[in-house]
Scaffold this active site. Structure first.
Site, mmCIF file in Angstrom:
data_model
loop_
_atom_site.group_PDB
_atom_site.id
_atom_site.type_symbol
_atom_site.label_atom_id
_atom_site.label_comp_id
_atom_site.label_asym_id
_atom_site.label_seq_id
_atom_site.Cartn_x
_atom_site.Cartn_y
_atom_site.Cartn_z
ATOM 1 N N GLN A 156 2.135 4.844 -8.061
ATOM 2 C CA GLN A 156 2.514 4.142 -6.844
ATOM 3 C C GLN A 156 3.393 5.004 -5.943
ATOM 4 O OE1 GLN A 156 4.235 0.360 -8.110
ATOM 5 N NE2 GLN A 156 2.363 -0.685 -7.460
ATOM 6 N N ASN A 157 3.259 4.757 -4.632
ATOM 7 C CA ASN A 157 4.087 5.416 -3.622
ATOM 8 C C ASN A 157 3.961 6.934 -3.650
ATOM 9 O OD1 ASN A 157 5.139 2.864 -2.793
ATOM 10 N ND2 ASN A 157 6.523 2.923 -4.560
ATOM 11 N N ARG A 158 2.824 7.404 -4.117
ATOM 12 C CA ARG A 158 2.501 8.842 -4.168
ATOM 13 C C ARG A 158 3.444 9.628 -5.088
ATOM 14 N NH1 ARG A 158 -0.724 6.100 -2.492
ATOM 15 N NH2 ARG A 158 -2.041 6.319 -0.666
ATOM 16 N N LEU A 159 4.143 8.916 -5.983
ATOM 17 C CA LEU A 159 5.025 9.581 -6.938
ATOM 18 C C LEU A 159 4.235 9.833 -8.226
ATOM 19 C CD1 LEU A 159 8.264 7.518 -6.235
ATOM 20 C CD2 LEU A 159 7.637 9.785 -5.371
ATOM 21 N N HIS A 160 3.238 10.693 -8.112
ATOM 22 C CA HIS A 160 2.268 10.913 -9.165
ATOM 23 C C HIS A 160 2.877 11.628 -10.369
ATOM 24 C CE1 HIS A 160 -0.332 9.827 -5.897
ATOM 25 N NE2 HIS A 160 -0.118 10.961 -5.252
#
Length: 269
Positions: free
Chosen positions: A240-244
């Site tokens: 989520q939220n590009r916090l890969h």
């Protein structure tokens, strides 16, 4: 390599005026995936989490086999063997990419098969042996990125795979001068103007005639396997939220038995 996604947005281009040229206000549309709704928010990655405890601590090859099996059995990834092969020409550094199929994976590396006589990739690899493979399994929100040096398989190794291909594909491998420009032939073909295809069709007819009645077709000298011997393998899980979650294995050295040793680090998304 981080994947970035953004909602659809518009960039106005400044009005340019001069004594000779008058340009009206233009709008450039830069379109990016934004979910199912127009002007909506980009969809979140929510299908998985990746932690160090989920990884094979010593072998990225074993981990890749595991991820590949999951992708293959999930029913969410149609062709998990599909990957993007990127090469770069020196001294320009110009990069080219194409979609290929992974056909083999052993302790030495990742193997694909293609034309290495007239293709762009052949010209790139003649000046620079480094290449990369990227696998994108959207249904699982996962990707794997491989970097390493490439080397051709032996003719004997390539022949073994070549023999498994259907006859039409073997004829096609002999026939195509991959990436060569096909010039249109003057005159109509069945009422349609030729766009260059007629040359390729003629090459196929010539090859069919050459191997007529033969089932054991030899692999062409210019065609065969390419093994990318990995120096780095990254495993990526969308969050989520590009916090890969990103973990990379880097080859350190080889043990006395010849098996490579790897470092394992988490990377910032």
């Amino acid at each position: 390599m981080a994947l970035h996604s953004a909602s659809r947005y518009f960039i106005p281009i400044r009005q340019v005026m001069s004594s000779n040229i008058h340009c009206s206000l233009l709008t450039a549309h830069l379109v990016a995936p934004a979910g199912k709704e127009t002007r909506g928010q980009a969809e979140q990655f929510t299908k998985g989490v990746l932690t160090r405890s989920d990884l094979d601590q010593t072998s990225p090859i074993r981990l890749f086999h595991n991820w590949f099996d999951i992708a293959q059995q999930s029913g969410l990834v149609t062709h998990p063997e599909t990957c993007c092969l990127s090469t770069a020409s020196l001294p320009s550094g110009r990069v080219s990419s194409r979609i290929v199929y992974l056909k083999e994976l052993d302790d030495e590396g990742f193997v694909i098969y293609s034309n290495f006589g007239t293709s762009k990739k052949a010209r790139d690899l003649a000046t620079n042996p480094w290449a990369s493979l990227t696998f994108w399994w959207e249904g699982l929100e996962r990707q794997v990125r491989v970097e390493g040096q490439a080397s051709r398989l032996t003719r004997e190794e390539s022949q073994k795979y070549f023999d498994t291909r259907v006859r039409g594909s073997r004829i096609g491998a002999w026939s195509s001068r991959q990436s060569q420009v096909l010039k249109p032939v003057e005159g109509d073909t069945d009422g349609e103007k030729d766009d260059g295809r007629r040359v390729l069709d003629e090459w196929v007819r010539e090859t069919e005639k050459r191997f007529e009645g033969e089932e054991n077709i030899p692999v062409p000298d210019f065609w065969g396997g390419l093994r990318i011997i990995p120096e780095s393998i990254e495993f990526w899980q969308g969050r989520q939220n590009r916090l890969h979650d990103r973990f990379v294995y880097d080859k350190k050295n080889s043990t006395e038995r010849g098996a490579p040793e790897w470092t394992l680090e988490r990377l910032s998304p």
